[in-house]
Each structure stands twice: as C-alpha cells, then as structure tokens.
Design an enzyme around this catalytic site. Structure first.
Site, PDB file in Angstrom:
ATOM      1  N   ALA A  46     -16.598 -22.847 -13.422  1.00 44.98           N
ATOM      2  CA  ALA A  46     -16.724 -22.593 -14.868  1.00 44.98           C
ATOM      3  C   ALA A  46     -15.324 -22.417 -15.454  1.00 44.98           C
ATOM      4  O   ALA A  46     -15.030 -21.442 -16.156  1.00 44.98           O
ATOM      5  CB  ALA A  46     -17.619 -21.380 -15.151  1.00 44.98           C
ATOM      6  N   HIS A  51      -7.943 -20.225 -16.050  1.00 41.45           N
ATOM      7  CA  HIS A  51      -7.786 -20.943 -14.782  1.00 41.45           C
ATOM      8  C   HIS A  51      -6.711 -22.024 -14.904  1.00 41.45           C
ATOM      9  O   HIS A  51      -5.942 -22.252 -13.968  1.00 41.45           O
ATOM     10  CB  HIS A  51      -9.108 -21.586 -14.366  1.00 41.45           C
ATOM     11  CG  HIS A  51     -10.243 -20.621 -14.160  1.00 41.45           C
ATOM     12  ND1 HIS A  51     -11.330 -20.571 -14.993  1.00 41.45           N
ATOM     13  CD2 HIS A  51     -10.448 -19.655 -13.224  1.00 41.45           C
ATOM     14  CE1 HIS A  51     -12.170 -19.639 -14.564  1.00 41.45           C
ATOM     15  NE2 HIS A  51     -11.658 -19.067 -13.501  1.00 41.45           N
TER      16      HIS A  51
HETATM   17  P1  AMP Z   1     -13.023 -16.329 -11.442  1.00 39.98           P
HETATM   18  O1  AMP Z   1     -13.330 -17.777 -11.387  1.00 39.98           O
HETATM   19  O2  AMP Z   1     -13.434 -15.668 -12.708  1.00 39.98           O
HETATM   20  O3  AMP Z   1     -13.409 -15.594 -10.189  1.00 39.98           O
HETATM   21  O4  AMP Z   1     -11.434 -16.220 -11.496  1.00 39.98           O
HETATM   22  C1  AMP Z   1     -10.616 -16.992 -10.669  1.00 39.98           C
HETATM   23  C2  AMP Z   1      -9.204 -16.580 -10.899  1.00 39.98           C
HETATM   24  O5  AMP Z   1      -8.864 -16.781 -12.265  1.00 39.98           O
HETATM   25  C3  AMP Z   1      -8.936 -15.097 -10.590  1.00 39.98           C
HETATM   26  O6  AMP Z   1      -7.671 -14.977  -9.957  1.00 39.98           O
HETATM   27  C4  AMP Z   1      -8.947 -14.482 -11.951  1.00 39.98           C
HETATM   28  O7  AMP Z   1      -8.183 -13.296 -12.027  1.00 39.98           O
HETATM   29  C5  AMP Z   1      -8.306 -15.585 -12.782  1.00 39.98           C
HETATM   30  N1  AMP Z   1      -8.629 -15.438 -14.198  1.00 39.98           N
HETATM   31  C6  AMP Z   1      -9.860 -15.300 -14.748  1.00 39.98           C
HETATM   32  N2  AMP Z   1      -9.766 -15.126 -16.086  1.00 39.98           N
HETATM   33  C7  AMP Z   1      -8.444 -15.144 -16.378  1.00 39.98           C
HETATM   34  C8  AMP Z   1      -7.688 -15.000 -17.588  1.00 39.98           C
HETATM   35  N3  AMP Z   1      -8.273 -14.803 -18.754  1.00 39.98           N
HETATM   36  N4  AMP Z   1      -6.341 -15.073 -17.496  1.00 39.98           N
HETATM   37  C9  AMP Z   1      -5.724 -15.259 -16.318  1.00 39.98           C
HETATM   38  N5  AMP Z   1      -6.386 -15.412 -15.142  1.00 39.98           N
HETATM   39  C10 AMP Z   1      -7.715 -15.342 -15.173  1.00 39.98           C
END
Ligand code: AMP
Length: 296
Positions: A46, A51
């Site tokens: 997603a 990301h």
């Molecule tokens: P997730 O897919 O939500 O598990 O996140 C994957 C990676 O993206 C993790 O390292 C999160 O900390 C990072 N991430 C998610 N949202 C953000 C954001 N708004 N800004 C920076 N990194 C993010």
C-alpha cells in the site's frame, strides 16, 4: 538441482519480483559478489509518498541495488487488529517500485516465510512492552522476528526505515547491534500531508470527519515542541490540550522520552510520542523536541 540464475532474476533498469526467499538470497549474494551494495526497504505494501522517500534515500546510498520487500506480516498483528482489512495494492505497488528504479521486489507468501512448526522468535526486551507494546502485546516480537528473517534472506548492506514508526526504528537499531547483523540501519524523517498528518497506509480507513480530526496528532506535537523551552510539563500540557480539543480523538498515550526511548532528560534532546484512536483507526506520530533551552 537448484536452477541457475538467469536474466529473469535481475534486469538492470527494470524491477524483478521474487517470491522465493532462497532464490532472492542467491540473487542478492551474486549482486554483492559483483561489487554492489544492497539497500533493503521493508514495507507492508500500500505504498505512498512516505515509502517513496525511503526508496529515494536508499537509492542515494553508495552503489546500491534497492530491494523493497512487500509482506503483510501476520505475526505482528494482534487477534483484534486489522490484518484482514489491511490495504493491499500489489500491482500499483510494483508500478511505484518501477517508477522509483527499484531493482528487486521481494513479495513472499506467508507460507514461504513461515514454515510449519516454526517457533523461534526475537525477544525485543523491556522496550517491547512499553508505548506501542502496552496496547499491542507481541507486536514487536513479530516485527523484529520478520525483520531478522528479511535481513538473513536479503543480506543487505543498508536497511532503511521511517521515523514515523520511531519505536520500531529504535528496536531495529538495537537488534542490529545486539545480534551483530553487520548492517547499517538508516532512519528517514516522517513525510507528512500539507496539513501535518503523517502519511500512513491506515489513513485510508478514515472518513472525511475523522481525517479532519486526525490532524490533532501532529498539531499536538507541534504545540508541544513550540513550548519545549519551558520544560517537559509545559510540552505535555500543550500537547494534551490540543488533543483534548479535537472531536472523536481517543488518546492512547502521550509521552516524552529520551531519543533512545529511555526516561526523558530534564534538558536537551527528547522525543514526544503520541498514539490515539480516531474512530476505529489507531494512529501514531512523534517528533524531536529540545527541552529547556531557556528560550521561552
Ligand atoms: P509500513 O508499510 O507502514 O509498515 O511502513 C514501511 C516503512 O515505511 C517503515 O519503515 C515505516 O516507518 C515507513 N513509513 C511509513 N509511513 C511513513 C511516513 N509517513 N514517512 C516516512 N516513513 C514512513
């Protein structure tokens, strides 16, 4: 007999999707033998601008091939959490990876990742039971265990994570050090909407009203940081007042900690962290604050 690697396993200039952990490991091993560094960006898919920022930070590290993993890890979700309804958009995720010049996407199935009868996990230590861990027991054991597996499969030189999930980033730094993974963990500042809301895959659960109320989290952090010169009590008071004024925002925790998530210092660098439920969606955010410099 294992099949030899071919150009279908890695094509410079295009993205290749792998599902088989053993095969992906052979590809990254061959790339490292050819002198490339591997930068791993673990995600649950997603994909959004947050990301993309992680991927771009991974691209500018030295001589890297970027590997994005897309895996909605069942072991980090509690029984009453959103595993089943977590957004999944694999095709457009791969398109984003192609646009961002990602070399490899690793998208295993749960069966590829967890063999029947696997029982060994990573223990996060006491920090795993604090903050997020109080509401989400077992969450960080699930996160660290899957990240350890990804590190062992991909064997990256660098692993890139967002500060958005600050406790996760802190625990992964510790795991990499405590368990001698021999890689650099790179943290990336949070990407936000113009009104301050931290980007998150879960934001798409929010109704229009909830979306508007959700800005209270980042507004509370800004309000707290604004009075940081007056010390910890003023920071917490300002942030709490902002959250209390927002309709339908049910606070889970608001805490000031040291940057390593130990107890907050009286003066100097600290981290302000918040979690709240907006409708049925649980959101988190955090920011750096400099306490008690006397400029208030
Ligand atoms: P997730 O897919 O939500 O598990 O996140 C994957 C990676 O993206 C993790 O390292 C999160 O900390 C990072 N991430 C998610 N949202 C953000 C954001 N708004 N800004 C920076 N990194 C993010």
């Amino acid at each position: 007999m294992t099949k030899p690697l071919t150009k279908d396993d890695y094509q410079p200039g295009d993205v290749t999707v792998h599902r088989d952990p053993d095969r992906l490991r052979r590809v990254t091993k061959a790339l490292k033998a050819a002198g490339r560094n591997i930068a791993l960006v673990p995600t649950m898919g997603a994909l959004h601008e947050g990301h993309r920022k992680l991927i771009r930070e991974a691209q500018v590290l030295q001589n890297t091939v970027v590997v994005v993993s897309i895996f909605v890890n069942p072991t980090q979700f509690g029984p009453n959490e959103d595993f089943d309804r977590y957004p999944r958009s694999f095709e457009s995720d791969v398109d984003i990876c192609r646009e961002e010049r990602v070399g490899l996407v690793f998208a295993p199935s749960a069966d590829d990742m967890y063999l029947p009868g696997s029982t060994v996990t990573v223990d996060p230590g006491p920090l795993g039971d604090e903050l997020e861990g109080r509401t989400r027991p077992g969450h960080f054991a699930g996160v660290l265990s899957v990240v350890a597996k990804l590190f062992n499969i991909v064997q990256p030189t660098y692993a890139v994570f967002g500060e958005k999930d600050y406790q996760q980033l802190t625990l992964i730094h510790r795991m990499a050090r405590d368990l001698n993974f021999g890689l650099d963990v790179v943290g990336v500042p949070t990407v936000r909407e113009p009104d301050g809301l931290a980007l998150s895959s879960r934001n798409r659960y929010l109704s229009a009203e909830e979306r508007s109320a959700a800005t209270a989290l980042s507004a509370a952090l800004v309000a707290g940081a604004h009075v940081s010169g007056r010390g910890a009590d003023a920071v917490l008071e300002a942030a709490r007042t902002t959250l209390a004024a927002a309709p339908g925002v049910d606070l889970d925790y608001l805490e000031l900690r040291a940057p390593d998530l130990g107890p907050a210092p009286e003066n100097g660098d600290a981290r302000l962290l918040v979690a709240a439920r907006v409708g049925s969606t649980r959101l988190i955010d955090n920011t750096a604050v400099l306490l008690g410099t006397g400029d208030e």
